[in-house]
Write an enzyme that holds these catalytic residues in place. Structure first.
Site, PDB file in Angstrom:
ATOM      1  N   ASP A   4       0.875  -1.168   0.000  1.00 54.65           N
ATOM      2  CA  ASP A   4       0.000   0.000   0.000  1.00 54.65           C
ATOM      3  C   ASP A   4       0.914   1.220   0.000  1.00 54.65           C
ATOM      4  O   ASP A   4       1.888   1.262   0.757  1.00 54.65           O
ATOM      5  CB  ASP A   4      -0.881  -0.025   1.254  1.00 54.65           C
ATOM      6  CG  ASP A   4      -1.754   1.202   1.358  1.00 54.65           C
ATOM      7  OD1 ASP A   4      -2.356   1.581   0.340  1.00 54.65           O
ATOM      8  OD2 ASP A   4      -1.832   1.784   2.460  1.00 54.65           O
TER       9      ASP A   4
ATOM     10  N   ASP B 170      -7.529  -1.737   3.810  1.00 52.90           N
ATOM     11  CA  ASP B 170      -6.576  -2.828   3.537  1.00 52.90           C
ATOM     12  C   ASP B 170      -6.952  -4.138   4.223  1.00 52.90           C
ATOM     13  O   ASP B 170      -6.336  -5.174   3.954  1.00 52.90           O
ATOM     14  CB  ASP B 170      -5.169  -2.424   3.996  1.00 52.90           C
ATOM     15  CG  ASP B 170      -4.645  -1.196   3.279  1.00 52.90           C
ATOM     16  OD1 ASP B 170      -4.785  -1.145   2.047  1.00 52.90           O
ATOM     17  OD2 ASP B 170      -4.115  -0.297   3.953  1.00 52.90           O
TER      18      ASP B 170
ATOM     19  N   ASP C 181      -2.214  -0.315   6.226  1.00 55.97           N
ATOM     20  CA  ASP C 181      -2.416   0.295   7.541  1.00 55.97           C
ATOM     21  C   ASP C 181      -3.854   0.753   7.776  1.00 55.97           C
ATOM     22  O   ASP C 181      -4.189   1.182   8.878  1.00 55.97           O
ATOM     23  CB  ASP C 181      -1.470   1.481   7.734  1.00 55.97           C
ATOM     24  CG  ASP C 181      -1.729   2.605   6.736  1.00 55.97           C
ATOM     25  OD1 ASP C 181      -2.497   2.386   5.780  1.00 55.97           O
ATOM     26  OD2 ASP C 181      -1.157   3.700   6.909  1.00 55.97           O
TER      27      ASP C 181
END
Length: 799
Positions: A303, A550, A546
């Protein structure tokens, strides 16, 4: 039910009785996050296993005979249980502490008064107050205020969104600028973030070759030990006239050897040591087997925000308009103007403004006195001020500041990197009543502001590239921006990007996953689908993230890594949590995994020697009884030939890349030794009858021959020899000698006679010749169609 209030309506909030009614009706904001496992769940997962049940059953049989010293194998079972439970409880406590540290109180209005309550105590229709930096506790409707919101933890997009009365705030988003009063419209599991979290409430299977191999071995051993054990017991007790107690002990000795108890304990211990080492480096491991999995991954999905970038903005470039050099007085005036505008709106400064103010502090600029401030608006994309000297200054997106004049300056704006957000600094004649620009716009220059790229990111990316791991970036941001950042940190193929909003079917995602490296505008569900698509192509996938957006992908990945600063949901579903949010720890986790896997492969070969020869020998002894060992003798073999050397070898440094199948690598070393030992022990059974040896003499010869072949295997897997490995081999010899001489009576061994010595030398030499010949054949002349490869393929197909 009320959905909102007018801006001038008195803010009374709920009364105490209305709050009590909602609490009684269950309309509270409880159970909105994914929780870590309970203590009970952790204990049950480690206690209620086939491995434990089989060993308990065998211990009960030994207890019936009253020969309690033959129950020493249960010590291994108990230690394994304690190690597994303690390690996971330790990780749970650390992650739970993070959740407590990051849990904030919520300011609500009740009975017309402001008070603080826990997030879980918020009820439906509560009025809550938020300001800069606060997180939205529950889905709500804006009643008063026009805040700028950051929904990146939910959507993955780093763009800031302005809200106005009547708009909805989503639980888990943050206030970037401004203040807001909002009325709760959904609580508990009905909330936006809670619905995403709810999709992660399923049991995730552990992805581990080692665990799969252990389960396979225990399964096949359990299936074999019942018929073999019954056959051996019936033959020994009813056909050979042996007492029931002796028949039980002989049978238990045979089947205990088929269960690789020490290997289970060693695996738990090695992984527990790895997680402890990583814990000292601020890496929290919640599922120990994921250390192995991360060392095997071939695809790493990142990410962008929080992993490659820190989530913090920084000034990365500046240019004066035209050809004016940066040290020119006009350029300094440009920076002073920018500082003045940002300072004017400093009370609710967003990340962009904060980056500019930090830079101003570093270079020593002080803002001019302000007469009027123009707050930032996401609709007009600029902020401004009027100084006391009468200068009207504006800072914002060039297209909005320049309007129709933008084409004249487009080349200057486009000269910045695609990763930078470009702010145009200009003077205007003035501002209208609603902050609109008036008169001519005179451009002073531009400032480039970017997401701060972690210093360690390029080095960490390069590490994975050198290991042959393909890196993918999955983000909610604009794919062009993500692509530029990915290229900046050295991700191969970063120019191959796709806008996931254009992918509408699973087939589209599958094709995109094969052809692209960067994925932008990705929804939480699409992140999960991309991981699933990579799985379909046979990849072992690790995922970092985070945010709440996600969570689904983290749960789906073979190994998931979360940042401690992210959402509680991400931390709780992840197998690894980076407590200091430092992505550079990832190579350390990989190194620990490699050490664990490579060393366990060597050690496991020692354990499987005993498993295989015990099973084959049990079958032989149904025809040629009795079984040549009693449980206490197997303990000496297990500790000296298997347990001690395995433990030492398993803790050596080893950062070699993991290659091949775990079970196949183990069997190539163990099967030659097992075959040689079975050959030698069948020879003992024959000589026992021909030479009329006693059971004690036969079991003594059997133990010595097993020790000779086992020692030869230790020597081969210890190559190249080092001082430590040389000392290990010497200590194994010493343990065998002490056990057979000093503790001869304890282990029920017979004194050595001349005839026994001659047979030991002859049969030992033959066994070693068979072992070495098979070892060379299985390990030097490998092919996909050889015996071991075919055996592993069949075992895995039927497991």
């Amino acid at each position: 039910m009320k959905k909102g209030l007018s801006a001038d309506e008195p803010l009374q909030g709920l009364t105490s009785s209305e709050v009590a009614e909602r609490v009684a009706a269950g309309k509270t904001n409880a159970d909105t996050d994914v929780k870590t496992k309970t203590v009970g769940q952790i204990f049950r997962e480690h206690a209620f296993t086939l491995f434990n049940f089989v060993n308990i059953a065998l211990a009960v049989l030994v207890a019936i005979t009253g020969q309690y010293r033959n129950m020493t194998f249960m010590i291994v079972v108990l230690i394994n249980l304690v190690v597994g439970v303690v390690q996971e409880l330790r990780a749970k406590q650390m992650v739970d502490k993070l959740s407590i540290i990051t849990a904030n109180k919520v300011r609500v209005i009740r009975d017309g008064k402001e008070q603080e309550v826990a997030v879980s105590e918020v009820v439906l229709d509560d009025l809550f107050l938020l300001s800069h930096g606060d997180q939205v506790p529950a889905d709500a409707i804006v009643v008063k205020g026009g805040p700028l919101m950051d929904e990146s933890l939910l959507t993955g997009e780093s763009n800031q969104i302005e809200k106005k009365p009547g708009d909805e705030l989503y639980s888990g988003s943050f206030v970037v600028a401004g203040a807001v009063t909002a009325r709760v419209c959904r609580v508990g599991l009905e909330g936006y973030a809670a619905k995403i979290n709810a999709e992660a409430h399923y049991v995730k299977a552990i992805s581990s070759e080692i665990l799969t191999t252990l389960k396979m071995i225990i399964k096949y051993a359990t299936l074999a030990l019942v018929p073999l054990g019954l056959g051996l017991f019936v033959r020994t007790a009813f056909m050979d006239g042996t007492s029931t107690n002796d028949a039980i002990l002989s049978t238990v000795a045979a089947v205990v050897g088929m269960i690789p108890q020490g290997l289970v304990l060693l695996t738990s211990s090695v992984l527990a040591i790895a997680t402890t080492r990583l814990g000292g480096k601020r890496v929290l491991v919640q599922q120990s087997y994921c250390v192995e999995t991360l060392a095997r991954v071939d695809t790493l999905c990142l990410d962008k925000t929080g992993t490659i970038t820190s989530g913090r903005m920084e000034v990365t470039g500046m240019r004066a308009s035209g050809d004016v050099p940066l040290d020119d007085k006009k350029c300094r005036d440009m920076l002073l103007c920018a500082t003045t505008v940002m300072s004017a709106n400093g009370a609710d400064a967003n990340e962009t403004a904060q980056a500019m103010l930090r830079y101003s502090d570093e270079v020593g600029f002080e803002a001019e006195p302000i007469a009027r401030e123009i707050p930032f608006s996401s609709a007009r994309k600029y902020s401004g001020c009027v100084t006391q000297s009468g200068r009207a200054i504006v800072v914002g997106a060039a297209q909005f500041v320049l309007g129709d004049e933008f084409p004249k300056y487009e080349k200057e704006v486009r000269s910045f990197s695609p990763t930078e957000r470009v702010l145009c600094i200009a003077e205007v004649d003035g501002f209208g009543p609603k902050g609109e620009l008036e008169g001519n716009v005179r451009v002073l220059g531009y400032v480039g502001i970017s997401d701060e790229v972690r210093e360690s990111a390029p080095e960490t990316i390069d590490f994975f590239k050198r290991q042959g791991v393909r890196v993918r970036v999955i983000s909610g941001d604009d794919p062009r921006t993500v692509s530029a950042i990915a290229e900046h940190v050295g991700i191969e193929g970063a120019d191959r990007y796709v806008d996931a909003s254009t992918l509408h079917t699973d087939e589209d995602l599958l094709v995109a996953a094969r052809e692209n490296v960067v994925f932008g505008r990705v929804t939480p569900q699409q992140k999960r689908s991309l991981v699933q698509a990579l799985h379909k192509d046979g990849h072992v996938v690790a995922m970092t993230g985070d945010g709440v957006n996600d969570v689904l992908a983290l749960k789906e990945a073979d190994c998931s890594v979360a940042m401690a600063s992210g959402s509680a949901a991400a931390r709780n579903v992840a197998e690894i949590v980076l407590a200091d949010n430092d992505f550079s720890h990832m190579p350390e986790v990989v190194d620990e995994g490699r050490r664990s896997i490579n060393n366990l492969q060597r050690s496991a070969s020692l354990f499987l020697v005993k498993t295989v020869f015990s099973a084959v020998l049990a079958l032989v002894c149904i025809v040629l009884p009795p079984y040549p060992f009693i449980p206490i003798q197997m303990t000496l073999i297990s500790s000296s030939i298997i347990g001690w050397p395995s433990f030492v070898l398993a803790l050596e440094p080893n950062h070699d890349r993991v290659q091949g199948n775990f079970l196949e690598n183990v069997l190539r070393r163990s099967l030659p030794a097992s075959a040689a030992i079975v050959f030698a022990l069948i020879g003992v059974q024959v000589v026992e009858r021909v030479a009329d040896l006693s059971f004690a003499q036969a079991s003594t010869l059997s133990m010595y021959l097993t020790g000779i072949v086992g020692l030869a295997l230790i020597v081969l897997i210890s190559r190249p020899l080092t001082p430590l490995r040389g000392a290990l081999i010497a200590s194994v010899v010493a343990m065998l000698l002490v056990g057979s001489v000093v503790f001869q009576q304890f282990f029920k061994l017979a004194p050595m006679t001349g005839n026994m010595g001659i047979f030991l030398v002859v049969m030992g030499a033959c066994a070693l010749a068979i072992f070495l010949a098979l070892y060379v054949r299985f390990n030097k002349h490998r092919s996909d169609t050889d015996f071991v490869a075919n055996l592993v393929e069949k075992l895995e197909a039927h497991s």
